[in-house]
Structure formats: structure tokens, C-alpha cells
Scaffold this active site. Structure first.
Site, PDB file in Angstrom:
ATOM      1  N   ASP A  51       0.514  -6.047   1.933  1.00  0.00           N
ATOM      2  CA  ASP A  51      -0.636  -5.203   2.265  1.00  0.00           C
ATOM      3  C   ASP A  51      -1.731  -5.325   1.204  1.00  0.00           C
ATOM      4  O   ASP A  51      -2.920  -5.264   1.525  1.00  0.00           O
ATOM      5  CB  ASP A  51      -0.197  -3.738   2.378  1.00  0.00           C
ATOM      6  CG  ASP A  51       0.468  -3.428   3.717  1.00  0.00           C
ATOM      7  OD1 ASP A  51       0.374  -4.267   4.632  1.00  0.00           O
ATOM      8  OD2 ASP A  51       1.072  -2.358   3.834  1.00  0.00           O
ATOM      9  N   GLY A  52      -1.319  -5.502  -0.071  1.00  0.00           N
ATOM     10  CA  GLY A  52      -2.301  -5.658  -1.145  1.00  0.00           C
ATOM     11  C   GLY A  52      -3.157  -6.898  -0.950  1.00  0.00           C
ATOM     12  O   GLY A  52      -4.379  -6.874  -1.178  1.00  0.00           O
ATOM     13  N   GLU A 123      -8.372   3.665   0.320  1.00  0.00           N
ATOM     14  CA  GLU A 123      -8.812   4.872  -0.365  1.00  0.00           C
ATOM     15  C   GLU A 123      -9.805   4.592  -1.476  1.00  0.00           C
ATOM     16  O   GLU A 123      -9.898   3.473  -1.989  1.00  0.00           O
ATOM     17  CB  GLU A 123      -7.617   5.623  -0.963  1.00  0.00           C
ATOM     18  CG  GLU A 123      -7.009   4.981  -2.202  1.00  0.00           C
ATOM     19  CD  GLU A 123      -5.877   4.039  -1.947  1.00  0.00           C
ATOM     20  OE1 GLU A 123      -5.871   2.952  -2.571  1.00  0.00           O
ATOM     21  OE2 GLU A 123      -4.989   4.361  -1.142  1.00  0.00           O
ATOM     22  N   ASP A 151      -6.509  15.297 -13.336  1.00  0.00           N
ATOM     23  CA  ASP A 151      -6.448  13.857 -13.610  1.00  0.00           C
ATOM     24  C   ASP A 151      -7.368  13.041 -12.710  1.00  0.00           C
ATOM     25  O   ASP A 151      -7.785  11.947 -13.079  1.00  0.00           O
ATOM     26  CB  ASP A 151      -5.014  13.356 -13.439  1.00  0.00           C
ATOM     27  CG  ASP A 151      -4.098  13.815 -14.563  1.00  0.00           C
ATOM     28  OD1 ASP A 151      -4.611  14.363 -15.558  1.00  0.00           O
ATOM     29  OD2 ASP A 151      -2.871  13.637 -14.450  1.00  0.00           O
ATOM     30  N   TYR A 164      -1.124   5.779  -1.537  1.00  0.00           N
ATOM     31  CA  TYR A 164      -1.288   6.614  -2.722  1.00  0.00           C
ATOM     32  C   TYR A 164      -1.371   8.095  -2.332  1.00  0.00           C
ATOM     33  O   TYR A 164      -0.788   8.978  -2.957  1.00  0.00           O
ATOM     34  CB  TYR A 164      -2.549   6.167  -3.450  1.00  0.00           C
ATOM     35  CG  TYR A 164      -2.727   6.641  -4.876  1.00  0.00           C
ATOM     36  CD1 TYR A 164      -1.770   7.445  -5.509  1.00  0.00           C
ATOM     37  CD2 TYR A 164      -3.854   6.272  -5.608  1.00  0.00           C
ATOM     38  CE1 TYR A 164      -1.951   7.873  -6.811  1.00  0.00           C
ATOM     39  CE2 TYR A 164      -4.034   6.691  -6.909  1.00  0.00           C
ATOM     40  CZ  TYR A 164      -3.085   7.491  -7.511  1.00  0.00           C
ATOM     41  OH  TYR A 164      -3.261   7.910  -8.807  1.00  0.00           O
TER      42      TYR A 164
END
Length: 265
Positions: A51-52, A123, A151, A164
Site C-alpha cells: 500500500d505504501g 491522511e 502531540d 494511522y
């Protein structure tokens, strides 16, 4: 795919994938497909990897709306990769049958305060670049909503909701719902800072504005899909669901909920 025959290949550079690509080239010639050297000449862009790699192919080829993207995985099926280098029969079936369909995935459009525009399929993430929390004022359609300290923040698409976003406790959203989801990363909630404390799903017509409060931590890390962007001195990001969609090819027997069940249940 009968009217799409020009193919550009984007791949991870491994010996196994390079060997498999040679085999698929022969298979493509059998059905009249032609390899091109530049993505602008292609109407099919095929990524070989996970997928990356698929996300990188989108970024490197500019989110072509007039091209069809196909993901071929080097391992198990992914959310964007419906085919595997270890199953050439399935790829050949896709070349010659009506067992495939085109999906149109929503994307996000991100605009910085200096006018730069980016698109993402998974995202947008904005995180502190030092070991220190930072503060972001959140606006929805220009209306002040909350002040976040923590964060970072994540804005995901429906297809990105399983990545994520899910690890942060966000909801999984059906890709047929054009929307975006705002999810917090380790928010600080006390008498001074108060946030919603849960993921917020917004419809296509909404615009989200994230304003970084200048308190000495002024250079956050901004991630678009799986890449850190070279954005510096940008103090304001505008995010909305884009009119631009990514067209991908999938087999009809591999629905989104098949992928969710296979990955998590």
C-alpha cells in the site's frame, strides 16, 4: 479496461519484483497492453509493492484523474492492492473479464498559508518535531471550535481511516461516504486546554483550518500520506475533501468490508 492500453509501471526495487514484472510484461503483450516510459503518456498506472508503494505512485504521478491506478502487492492483499505478484492468474482474469470494477476514492486537498496545495489519499498528519507538545487552534468552516495541545492531529480520508487513524482510536469509515475525520494524538485536557476528546467525522462540504499557535515550537512535521513534506514556516493549514478522486481497479469479490475483515477480524 478495453479502452485503456498504455501502462506505466511504478515499483519497489527488489530482485523478486523485477523478475515478476518481466513475467507480467509478457502477459500484458498477450492482451494488447503497451508499456510507456512516462506517466503522462499512460492511462493505466500500475504499482508493484505494498500500500505504501501505491501511495508513492499517486504522489509521484500527480494524482492523475484521467488514469486508472492498479495496485499489485508483493505479499498479502492490501487496502489499495487487489492483486498479488504471486497470483498471475487473477491478474489475467482481470484483463479479460467483467469481474473487475472501477472504484472512485475521495482525496483530501491541503492548502498552506503560502498557497501551496497538496493532495492525499490516506491522511494529513501534523506533529511536533521536538519532544514537546504544541498548540493548534481548530476551526470548522471558519468557526473557532477548540484549542488542542498535544502531540499532533490527524485528518484522514475514509480509505485512510483503517491506517494511522485506526491506531489512534479513530472510526473506520465506509469509502462511499465522501468525508474526512479529525483524530487527536495524545491530547492534553485540563482547566486550560479542552478538546472534544473523540474523533470528529465531517462531511464533504466542510473546511477544516488548523492554526499553529506560535509558542516556540513553530516547525511541525507535516505528513502527506506516507511522506514527510518539506513545509517550513507554515502556520496555517486548510483541509477539505477534494473534488479530485482516485480511480482504482478492484475485483468484484474483494469488497472494502472483505479487506477490513481480513485485516482486523
Amino acid at each position: 479496461m478495453t479502452d485503456r492500453k498504455n501502462v506505466y509501471l511504478f515499483s519497489k526495487k527488489t530482485e523478486e519484483i523485477e523478475q515478476k514484472i518481466l513475467e507480467f510484461r509478457e502477459l500484458g503483450r498477450k492482451y494488447g497492453f503497451k508499456l510507456v516510459d512516462h506517466p503522462k503518456d499512460a492511462n493505466i498506472i500500475a504499482s508493484f509493492g505494498g500500500d505504501g508503494t501505491f501511495l508513492q505512485a499517486l504522489q509521484k504521478t500527480g494524482f492523475r484523474e484521467d488514469a486508472l491506478y492498479i495496485g499489485v502487492n508483493d505479499g498479502e492483499f492490501g487496502f489499495y492492492t487487489d492483486f498479488s505478484i504471486h497470483d498471475p492468474d487473477r491478474i489475467e482474469l482481470a484483463m479479460q473479464s467483467d469481474m473487475v470494477e472501477v472504484l472512485r476514492y475521495p482525496t483530501l486537498e491541503v492548502t498552506t498559508d503560502d498557497g501551496q496545495k497538496f493532495h492525499c489519499l490516506n491522511e494529513l498528519s501534523i506533529r511536533s518535531n521536538i519532544i514537546k507538545t504544541f498548540v493548534i487552534d481548530v476551526y470548522v468552516d471558519g468557526l473557532y471550535f477548540e484549542t488542542f495541545r498535544g502531540d499532533g492531529l490527524l485528518v484522514s480520508t475514509p480509505t485512510g481511516s483503517t491506517a494511522y487513524n485506526k491506531s489512534l482510536g479513530g472510526a473506520i469509515v465506509d469509502p462511499k461516504l465522501p468525508s474526512m475525520q479529525l483524530t487527536e494524538m495524545a491530547s492534553v485536557n485540563n482547566n486550560r486546554y479542552r478538546t472534544l476528546g473523540s474523533p470528529l467525522v465531517m462531511g464533504k462540504e466542510r473546511e477544516l483550518t488548523l492554526k499553529i499557535v506560535q509558542d516556540g515550537n513553530d516547525h511541525p512535521i507535516v505528513g502527506i500520506d506516507n511522506e514527510a513534506m518539506g513545509i517550513r514556516h507554515s502556520h496555517e493549514l486548510h483541509v477539505k475533501v477534494s473534488d479530485r478522486v482516485v480511480k482504482t481497479l478492484r475485483m468484484k469479490d474483494n469488497l472494502f468490508y472483505h479487506k477490513v475483515k481480513r485485516s482486523f477480524l
